[in-house]
Design a protein around this motif. Structure first.
Motif, PDB file in Angstrom:
ATOM      1  N   LEU A 230      -1.361  34.117  68.447  1.00  0.00           N
ATOM      2  CA  LEU A 230      -2.728  33.934  67.971  1.00  0.00           C
ATOM      3  C   LEU A 230      -2.762  33.543  66.495  1.00  0.00           C
ATOM      4  N   GLN A 231      -1.872  34.123  65.701  1.00  0.00           N
ATOM      5  CA  GLN A 231      -1.802  33.755  64.284  1.00  0.00           C
ATOM      6  C   GLN A 231      -1.389  32.297  64.139  1.00  0.00           C
ATOM      7  N   VAL A 232      -0.420  31.866  64.958  1.00  0.00           N
ATOM      8  CA  VAL A 232       0.001  30.464  64.926  1.00  0.00           C
ATOM      9  C   VAL A 232      -1.168  29.569  65.342  1.00  0.00           C
ATOM     10  N   GLY A 233      -1.868  29.942  66.412  1.00  0.00           N
ATOM     11  CA  GLY A 233      -3.018  29.163  66.854  1.00  0.00           C
ATOM     12  C   GLY A 233      -4.100  29.087  65.796  1.00  0.00           C
ATOM     13  N   GLN A 234      -4.344  30.213  65.134  1.00  0.00           N
ATOM     14  CA  GLN A 234      -5.354  30.240  64.076  1.00  0.00           C
ATOM     15  C   GLN A 234      -4.923  29.369  62.900  1.00  0.00           C
ATOM     16  N   LEU A 235      -3.670  29.425  62.535  1.00  0.00           N
ATOM     17  CA  LEU A 235      -3.158  28.618  61.432  1.00  0.00           C
ATOM     18  C   LEU A 235      -3.212  27.129  61.766  1.00  0.00           C
ATOM     19  N   VAL A 236      -2.787  26.778  62.977  1.00  0.00           N
ATOM     20  CA  VAL A 236      -2.844  25.373  63.394  1.00  0.00           C
ATOM     21  C   VAL A 236      -4.296  24.889  63.391  1.00  0.00           C
ATOM     22  N   GLY A 237      -5.198  25.714  63.888  1.00  0.00           N
ATOM     23  CA  GLY A 237      -6.617  25.357  63.879  1.00  0.00           C
ATOM     24  C   GLY A 237      -7.148  25.173  62.468  1.00  0.00           C
ATOM     25  N   TYR A 238      -6.707  26.005  61.544  1.00  0.00           N
ATOM     26  CA  TYR A 238      -7.134  25.893  60.153  1.00  0.00           C
ATOM     27  C   TYR A 238      -6.601  24.604  59.526  1.00  0.00           C
ATOM     28  N   VAL A 239      -5.329  24.346  59.732  1.00  0.00           N
ATOM     29  CA  VAL A 239      -4.700  23.171  59.129  1.00  0.00           C
ATOM     30  C   VAL A 239      -5.303  21.887  59.686  1.00  0.00           C
ATOM     31  N   ARG A 240      -5.594  21.860  60.976  1.00  0.00           N
ATOM     32  CA  ARG A 240      -6.127  20.649  61.601  1.00  0.00           C
ATOM     33  C   ARG A 240      -7.620  20.458  61.372  1.00  0.00           C
ATOM     34  N   ALA A 241      -8.312  21.508  60.950  1.00  0.00           N
ATOM     35  CA  ALA A 241      -9.758  21.402  60.719  1.00  0.00           C
ATOM     36  C   ALA A 241     -10.010  20.535  59.488  1.00  0.00           C
ATOM     37  N   ARG A 242     -11.067  19.772  59.569  1.00  0.00           N
ATOM     38  CA  ARG A 242     -11.459  18.946  58.422  1.00  0.00           C
ATOM     39  C   ARG A 242     -12.414  19.755  57.569  1.00  0.00           C
ATOM     40  N   HIS A 243     -11.967  20.104  56.402  1.00  0.00           N
ATOM     41  CA  HIS A 243     -12.816  20.878  55.494  1.00  0.00           C
ATOM     42  C   HIS A 243     -12.399  20.592  54.063  1.00  0.00           C
ATOM     43  N   GLU A 244     -13.322  20.822  53.186  1.00  0.00           N
ATOM     44  CA  GLU A 244     -13.041  20.634  51.770  1.00  0.00           C
ATOM     45  C   GLU A 244     -12.293  21.848  51.238  1.00  0.00           C
ATOM     46  N   VAL A 245     -11.239  21.588  50.496  1.00  0.00           N
ATOM     47  CA  VAL A 245     -10.478  22.676  49.906  1.00  0.00           C
ATOM     48  C   VAL A 245     -11.161  23.160  48.628  1.00  0.00           C
ATOM     49  N   TYR A 246     -11.650  22.220  47.852  1.00  0.00           N
ATOM     50  CA  TYR A 246     -12.318  22.560  46.604  1.00  0.00           C
ATOM     51  C   TYR A 246     -13.615  21.749  46.545  1.00  0.00           C
ATOM     52  N   PRO A 247     -14.690  22.286  47.146  1.00  0.00           N
ATOM     53  CA  PRO A 247     -15.919  21.499  47.268  1.00  0.00           C
ATOM     54  C   PRO A 247     -16.557  21.096  45.941  1.00  0.00           C
ATOM     55  N   GLN A 248     -16.326  21.862  44.858  1.00  0.00           N
ATOM     56  CA  GLN A 248     -16.950  21.536  43.575  1.00  0.00           C
ATOM     57  C   GLN A 248     -16.165  20.496  42.807  1.00  0.00           C
ATOM     58  N   GLY A 249     -14.959  20.178  43.240  1.00  0.00           N
ATOM     59  CA  GLY A 249     -14.112  19.212  42.537  1.00  0.00           C
ATOM     60  C   GLY A 249     -14.743  17.823  42.525  1.00  0.00           C
ATOM     61  N   GLY A 250     -14.711  17.179  41.381  1.00  0.00           N
ATOM     62  CA  GLY A 250     -15.204  15.816  41.268  1.00  0.00           C
ATOM     63  C   GLY A 250     -16.702  15.715  41.068  1.00  0.00           C
ATOM     64  N   HIS A 251     -17.422  16.823  41.072  1.00  0.00           N
ATOM     65  CA  HIS A 251     -18.881  16.803  40.848  1.00  0.00           C
ATOM     66  C   HIS A 251     -19.179  17.337  39.465  1.00  0.00           C
ATOM     67  N   ALA A 252     -20.080  16.698  38.802  1.00  0.00           N
ATOM     68  CA  ALA A 252     -20.438  17.114  37.443  1.00  0.00           C
ATOM     69  C   ALA A 252     -21.462  18.203  37.453  1.00  0.00           C
TER      70      ALA A 252
END
Length: 139
Positions: free
Chosen positions: A117-139
């Motif tokens: 389950l931990q492997v499945g959760q990790l694979v799901g996290y890695v494959r998910a499209r999400h912003e790592v640092y959403p505030q980056g690049g915004h003024a």
């Protein structure tokens, strides 16, 4: 994606847990049946289902945590983890009272299922499209 919307990896994590949980539970139950017969199958099923339910509830709880204040995410994740451990230990204590339960089979199935389950959760996290640092690049 607009700068005000946040993407979450929780859906991918939930999908990974579901796939790993269903496959792992089926395979571990079969392995328990082959190794120790009907009681082995029931013991493996009990151990793997216990881990599956606790981990799935943890992912659901994480979805509530990430929907809240981003500053509290790490503390919330820690509380979810501690809650999973407490529920898992309490359920194991109850299961040990069952006469049909073969402890070593149930314990092995629980440990293997948690790892899957931990492997499945990790694979799901890695494959998910999400912003790592959403505030980056915004003024």
């Amino acid at each position: 994606m607009s700068s005000t919307s946040r993407r979450s990896p929780v859906q991918g994590m939930r999908r990974g847990v579901l796939v790993a949980g269903v496959v792992g539970t089926a395979l571990l139950t079969i392995a328990g049946a082959v190794a120790k017969g009907a009681d082995g199958a029931l013991s493996a099923l009990a151990g793997s289902l216990l881990a599956f339910v606790v981990m799935l509830l943890g992912v659901i709880a994480i979805s509530l945590v990430v929907a809240g204040d981003p500053g509290a995410s790490m503390a919330g994740a820690g509380l979810v983890f501690m809650g999973q451990i407490i529920v898992l230990i309490a359920a194991i204590a109850v299961l040990t009272q069952m006469g049909w339960l073969q402890g070593p089979v149930a314990a092995a199935a629980t440990v293997v299922e948690v790892v899957l389950l931990q492997v499945g959760q990790l694979v799901g996290y890695v494959r998910a499209r999400h912003e790592v640092y959403p505030q980056g690049g915004h003024a």
